[in-house]
Motif scaffolding. Structure first.
Motif, PDB file in Angstrom:
ATOM      1  N   GLU A 166       0.867  -1.191   0.000  1.00  0.00           N
ATOM      2  CA  GLU A 166       0.000   0.000   0.000  1.00  0.00           C
ATOM      3  C   GLU A 166       0.897   1.233   0.000  1.00  0.00           C
ATOM      4  OE1 GLU A 166      -0.283   2.379   2.431  1.00  0.00           O
ATOM      5  OE2 GLU A 166       0.629   1.494   4.208  1.00  0.00           O
ATOM      6  N   VAL A 168      -0.609   4.439   0.593  1.00  0.00           N
ATOM      7  CA  VAL A 168      -1.587   5.481   0.946  1.00  0.00           C
ATOM      8  C   VAL A 168      -0.934   6.481   1.884  1.00  0.00           C
ATOM      9  CG1 VAL A 168      -3.779   5.928   2.128  1.00  0.00           C
ATOM     10  CG2 VAL A 168      -3.504   3.878   0.707  1.00  0.00           C
ATOM     11  N   ARG A 172      -3.429  13.154   1.776  1.00  0.00           N
ATOM     12  CA  ARG A 172      -2.864  13.693   0.531  1.00  0.00           C
ATOM     13  C   ARG A 172      -3.940  13.749  -0.549  1.00  0.00           C
ATOM     14  NH1 ARG A 172       2.224  14.246  -1.933  1.00  0.00           N
ATOM     15  NH2 ARG A 172       3.411  13.539  -0.140  1.00  0.00           N
ATOM     16  N   LYS A 219       8.825  -1.898  -0.925  1.00  0.00           N
ATOM     17  CA  LYS A 219       8.095  -1.084   0.056  1.00  0.00           C
ATOM     18  C   LYS A 219       9.011  -0.718   1.222  1.00  0.00           C
ATOM     19  CE  LYS A 219       4.864   0.742   2.597  1.00  0.00           C
ATOM     20  NZ  LYS A 219       4.224   2.027   2.252  1.00  0.00           N
ATOM     21  N   PHE A 264      15.011  16.890   3.714  1.00  0.00           N
ATOM     22  CA  PHE A 264      14.315  16.376   4.885  1.00  0.00           C
ATOM     23  C   PHE A 264      14.564  17.369   6.000  1.00  0.00           C
ATOM     24  CE2 PHE A 264      12.971  12.206   3.541  1.00  0.00           C
ATOM     25  CZ  PHE A 264      13.793  11.938   2.463  1.00  0.00           C
ATOM     26  N   THR A 265      13.684  17.410   6.990  1.00  0.00           N
ATOM     27  CA  THR A 265      13.861  18.372   8.081  1.00  0.00           C
ATOM     28  C   THR A 265      13.907  17.652   9.424  1.00  0.00           C
ATOM     29  OG1 THR A 265      11.460  18.640   8.096  1.00  0.00           O
ATOM     30  CG2 THR A 265      12.755  20.306   6.902  1.00  0.00           C
ATOM     31  N   LEU A 270      10.257  10.536  15.377  1.00  0.00           N
ATOM     32  CA  LEU A 270       9.539   9.964  14.233  1.00  0.00           C
ATOM     33  C   LEU A 270       8.229   9.343  14.686  1.00  0.00           C
ATOM     34  CD1 LEU A 270      10.767  10.203  11.547  1.00  0.00           C
ATOM     35  CD2 LEU A 270      11.629   7.905  11.689  1.00  0.00           C
ATOM     36  N   CYS A 274       4.034   4.030   9.794  1.00  0.00           N
ATOM     37  CA  CYS A 274       4.805   3.470   8.671  1.00  0.00           C
ATOM     38  C   CYS A 274       6.293   3.653   8.891  1.00  0.00           C
ATOM     39  CB  CYS A 274       4.418   4.179   7.368  1.00  0.00           C
ATOM     40  SG  CYS A 274       2.697   4.122   6.978  1.00  0.00           S
ATOM     41  N   ILE A 275       6.720   4.916   8.871  1.00  0.00           N
ATOM     42  CA  ILE A 275       8.162   5.208   8.786  1.00  0.00           C
ATOM     43  C   ILE A 275       8.966   4.667   9.952  1.00  0.00           C
ATOM     44  CG2 ILE A 275       9.854   7.035   8.412  1.00  0.00           C
ATOM     45  CD1 ILE A 275       7.820   6.487   6.129  1.00  0.00           C
ATOM     46  N   LYS A 338       2.221  14.371  12.870  1.00  0.00           N
ATOM     47  CA  LYS A 338       2.716  15.297  11.848  1.00  0.00           C
ATOM     48  C   LYS A 338       1.684  16.389  11.646  1.00  0.00           C
ATOM     49  CE  LYS A 338       1.444  13.021   7.453  1.00  0.00           C
ATOM     50  NZ  LYS A 338       1.989  12.457   6.204  1.00  0.00           N
ATOM     51  N   ARG A 421      10.302  22.729  15.087  1.00  0.00           N
ATOM     52  CA  ARG A 421       9.879  22.507  13.701  1.00  0.00           C
ATOM     53  C   ARG A 421      10.163  23.696  12.797  1.00  0.00           C
ATOM     54  NH1 ARG A 421       8.270  17.181  12.475  1.00  0.00           N
ATOM     55  NH2 ARG A 421       6.995  16.363  14.154  1.00  0.00           N
TER      56      ARG A 421
HETATM   57  N1  SAJ Z   1       9.365  13.699   9.539  1.00  0.00           N
HETATM   58  C1  SAJ Z   1      10.479  14.440   9.912  1.00  0.00           C
HETATM   59  N2  SAJ Z   1      11.220  15.033   8.924  1.00  0.00           N
HETATM   60  C2  SAJ Z   1      10.884  14.902   7.595  1.00  0.00           C
HETATM   61  C3  SAJ Z   1       9.743  14.154   7.253  1.00  0.00           C
HETATM   62  C4  SAJ Z   1       8.997  13.562   8.232  1.00  0.00           C
HETATM   63  O1  SAJ Z   1      10.804  14.573  11.093  1.00  0.00           O
HETATM   64  O2  SAJ Z   1      11.587  15.474   6.760  1.00  0.00           O
HETATM   65  C5  SAJ Z   1       8.595  13.032  10.592  1.00  0.00           C
HETATM   66  C6  SAJ Z   1       7.158  13.486  10.662  1.00  0.00           C
HETATM   67  O3  SAJ Z   1       7.018  14.589  11.532  1.00  0.00           O
HETATM   68  C7  SAJ Z   1       6.462  12.244  11.209  1.00  0.00           C
HETATM   69  C8  SAJ Z   1       7.295  11.100  10.657  1.00  0.00           C
HETATM   70  O4  SAJ Z   1       8.557  11.666  10.269  1.00  0.00           O
HETATM   71  O5  SAJ Z   1       6.516  12.233  12.609  1.00  0.00           O
HETATM   72  C9  SAJ Z   1       6.659  10.427   9.445  1.00  0.00           C
HETATM   73  O6  SAJ Z   1       6.324  11.455   8.576  1.00  0.00           O
HETATM   74  P1  SAJ Z   1       5.938  11.173   7.007  1.00  0.00           P
HETATM   75  O7  SAJ Z   1       5.907  12.487   6.314  1.00  0.00           O
HETATM   76  O8  SAJ Z   1       6.817  10.132   6.460  1.00  0.00           O
HETATM   77  O9  SAJ Z   1       4.440  10.735   7.088  1.00  0.00           O
HETATM   78  P2  SAJ Z   1       3.794   9.306   7.150  1.00  0.00           P
HETATM   79  O10 SAJ Z   1       4.206   8.515   8.310  1.00  0.00           O
HETATM   80  O11 SAJ Z   1       2.341   9.540   6.962  1.00  0.00           O
HETATM   81  O12 SAJ Z   1       4.413   8.603   5.873  1.00  0.00           O
HETATM   82  C10 SAJ Z   1       3.599   8.317   4.790  1.00  0.00           C
HETATM   83  C11 SAJ Z   1       4.261   7.151   4.132  1.00  0.00           C
HETATM   84  N3  SAJ Z   1       3.358   6.556   3.176  1.00  0.00           N
HETATM   85  C12 SAJ Z   1       3.311   5.192   3.107  1.00  0.00           C
HETATM   86  O13 SAJ Z   1       3.981   4.474   3.812  1.00  0.00           O
HETATM   87  C13 SAJ Z   1       2.394   4.630   2.118  1.00  0.00           C
HETATM   88  C14 SAJ Z   1       5.530   7.592   3.439  1.00  0.00           C
HETATM   89  O14 SAJ Z   1       6.033   6.535   2.613  1.00  0.00           O
HETATM   90  C15 SAJ Z   1       5.289   8.785   2.574  1.00  0.00           C
HETATM   91  O15 SAJ Z   1       6.523   9.164   1.934  1.00  0.00           O
HETATM   92  C16 SAJ Z   1       4.821   9.912   3.472  1.00  0.00           C
HETATM   93  O16 SAJ Z   1       3.529   9.487   3.968  1.00  0.00           O
HETATM   94  C17 SAJ Z   1       4.684  11.219   2.715  1.00  0.00           C
HETATM   95  O17 SAJ Z   1       5.472  11.402   1.755  1.00  0.00           O
HETATM   96  O18 SAJ Z   1       3.899  12.050   3.146  1.00  0.00           O
END
Ligand code: SAJ
Length: 437
Positions: A166, A168, A172, A219, A264-265, A270, A274-275, A338, A421
């Motif tokens: 997946e 998703v 988004r 994935k 990336f920031t 985290l 997912c991540i 987030k 942030r």
């Molecule tokens: N985060 C940081 N710095 C960054 C990006 C994210 O600290 O530069 C933190 C966020 O605050 C959060 C965590 O990492 O706490 C995860 O953030 P995320 O933007 O990766 O959001 P997610 O967890 O919703 O990730 C999803 C994932 N989608 C799937 O697994 C299908 C990820 O693969 C996507 O890349 C991400 O959404 C996205 O791009 O928004």
């Protein structure tokens, strides 16, 4: 002719579809199959979710009531808790959670349960696709044996089994289940063919790969890439603090490079389902093969260390004003994992609240998306009046930077701000009161 007949039924939309697990992945997928003209039966063990769906009420923000009601009213989509419907189903997508246990090991109980629920109804001319993020080998080593435990159906001949991760991203708008390219790999080539023939009826771009393991690993690469790169900037933030250099300015400057760099920031840690979790499925699997996934383990160590680093920085900030953390009032601004969502899963804000309290701080929080916190050792209610709350504390800690917050007001009214942030980057005179990660 089982394969050809099933593909024919799929192409003619005669095949009956089921989606097992109706969460942020399964419900949009079920609606996407219904949009393509299939009859879809969603299955979920939670009666309340099933009843809401059958009333045309969506509990997933990516699916509107109207999108759902259209298919409920037409009879194309329905939900049930009864797995016996699978006897009449030709194609099943498994979209169940894959969390971690408290020990940090994969919790495979949801995939196990789904496989065991399907097994009694497995029949010739059926295709099953696992979508849940998991370690390479799950589909072949874990799911397949459960499906065939009590029958002599042959995978790739009598029935077909594949993995398709997946992708998703809740909330988004630009990428949906329909238009996000879908990787898909089968236990056998025939499995890939059948699953691809099915998914490409409903999804814009299907990317077949040679095996289920390739799809599973792709994935994990996607999310491991993200997790490790976030840990790099989290460590960079700690280096920049020691160098007295603004890490945010450094990253913005590096991001002007038009190639070979991806921004990336840093942050307070985290969150999400997912991540921080998917890469640990890979490192766990590698441990069983006597291999240490060093980057994943180091990245996880850095990321999970960020809440404590943030609390230490808060303590240092108060210390500058001769205020011990013990007894100081700290307002946590933004607790969701987030920005601009309400999801609290794995949110680092929870660790920060816990650590601050451990050091004697008097902690309150404000989050317009999260009215209540109710976790193991944290029961709190969001402050209602942000200006008054900001004025009334020794330090405001911006942990999640929701767009709807007035950061000018926060800086204006606060005594001291710790910004994890860079939410105050556009606030004039922020430097007078704001200390940044
Ligand atoms: N985060 C940081 N710095 C960054 C990006 C994210 O600290 O530069 C933190 C966020 O605050 C959060 C965590 O990492 O706490 C995860 O953030 P995320 O933007 O990766 O959001 P997610 O967890 O919703 O990730 C999803 C994932 N989608 C799937 O697994 C299908 C990820 O693969 C996507 O890349 C991400 O959404 C996205 O791009 O928004």
């Amino acid at each position: 002719m089982v394969k050809e007949d099933l593909i024919e039924d799929i192409k003619k939309k005669r095949a009956n579809i089921s989606v097992l697990g109706l969460g942020y992945v399964g419900l949009p997928l079920a609606v996407t199959f219904a949009n393509a003209g299939f009859n879809v039966t969603g299955i979920d063990p939670i009666q309340e979710k099933v009843e809401m769906i059958n009333r045309g009420e969506s509990y997933i923000s990516d699916i509107t009531n109207a999108q759902l009601r259209k298919h409920i009213d037409s009879g194309r989509l329905r939900a049930t808790t009864d797995y016996s419907v699978l006897a009449e189903i030709d194609a099943v997508s498994i979209c169940v959670p894959t969390p971690l246990r408290k020990t940090g090991d994969p919790d495979m109980s949801f995939i196990a349960s789904a496989s065991e629920q399907i097994a009694p109804y497995l029949h010739r001319s059926m295709v099953i696709v696992l979508e849940s993020s998991t370690y390479p080998g799950t589909t072949r080593e874990f799911v397949l044996p459960k499906l065939t435990a009590n029958n002599n159906l042959k995978v790739g001949e009598d029935f077909f089994l594949a993995f398709s991760p997946e992708r998703v991203d809740p909330g988004r708008k630009d990428y949906t289940t329909f238009n996000t390219p879908k990787v898909l790999g089968g236990i056998t080539p025939a499995c890939t063919d059948v699953a691809k023939a099915w998914y490409e009826q409903a999804i814009e771009t299907v990317v077949p790969v040679s095996t289920a393991e390739v799809a599973e690993m792709a994935k994990l690469l996607e999310n491991t890439f993200r997790m490790i790169n976030i840990s790099v900037v989290n460590e960079l933030a700690q280096m920049c603090e020691r160098l007295d250099v603004d890490v945010w300015e450094v990253i913005d400057a590096a991001a002007t490079k038009p190639f070979g760099f991806m921004k990336f920031t840093p942050g307070p840690g985290l969150g999400g389902h997912c991540i921080p979790i998917d890469p640990l499925y890979l490192s766990w699997k590698m441990k069983t093969l006597k291999y240490t996934a060093r980057f994943i383990e180091l990245a996880s160590e850095i990321n999970t260390g960020m809440p404590r680093y943030v609390v230490n920085r808060i303590q240092d900030a108060l210390n500058r004003y001769r205020k011990p953390l013990n007894g100081s009032k700290v307002l946590i601004l933004g607790v969701a994992y987030k920005p601009n969502i309400s999801d609290m899963r794995e949110s680092p804000a929870l660790d920060i609240i816990h650590l601050l309290r451990e050091k004697g701080a008097i902690v309150t929080y404000y989050d317009p998306f999260v009215p209540e916190l109710d976790f193991e050792n944290i029961q709190m209610t969001s402050e209602k009046d942000l200006p008054a709350s900001v004025e009334n504390v020794d330090l405001v800690a911006i942990i999640t930077n929701h767009a709807k917050i007035d950061y000018n007001m926060v800086v204006d009214k606060a005594q001291l701000v710790f910004d994890a942030r860079n939410a105050t980057k556009d606030v004039p005179k922020a430097s007078l009161k704001v200390i940044k990660l």
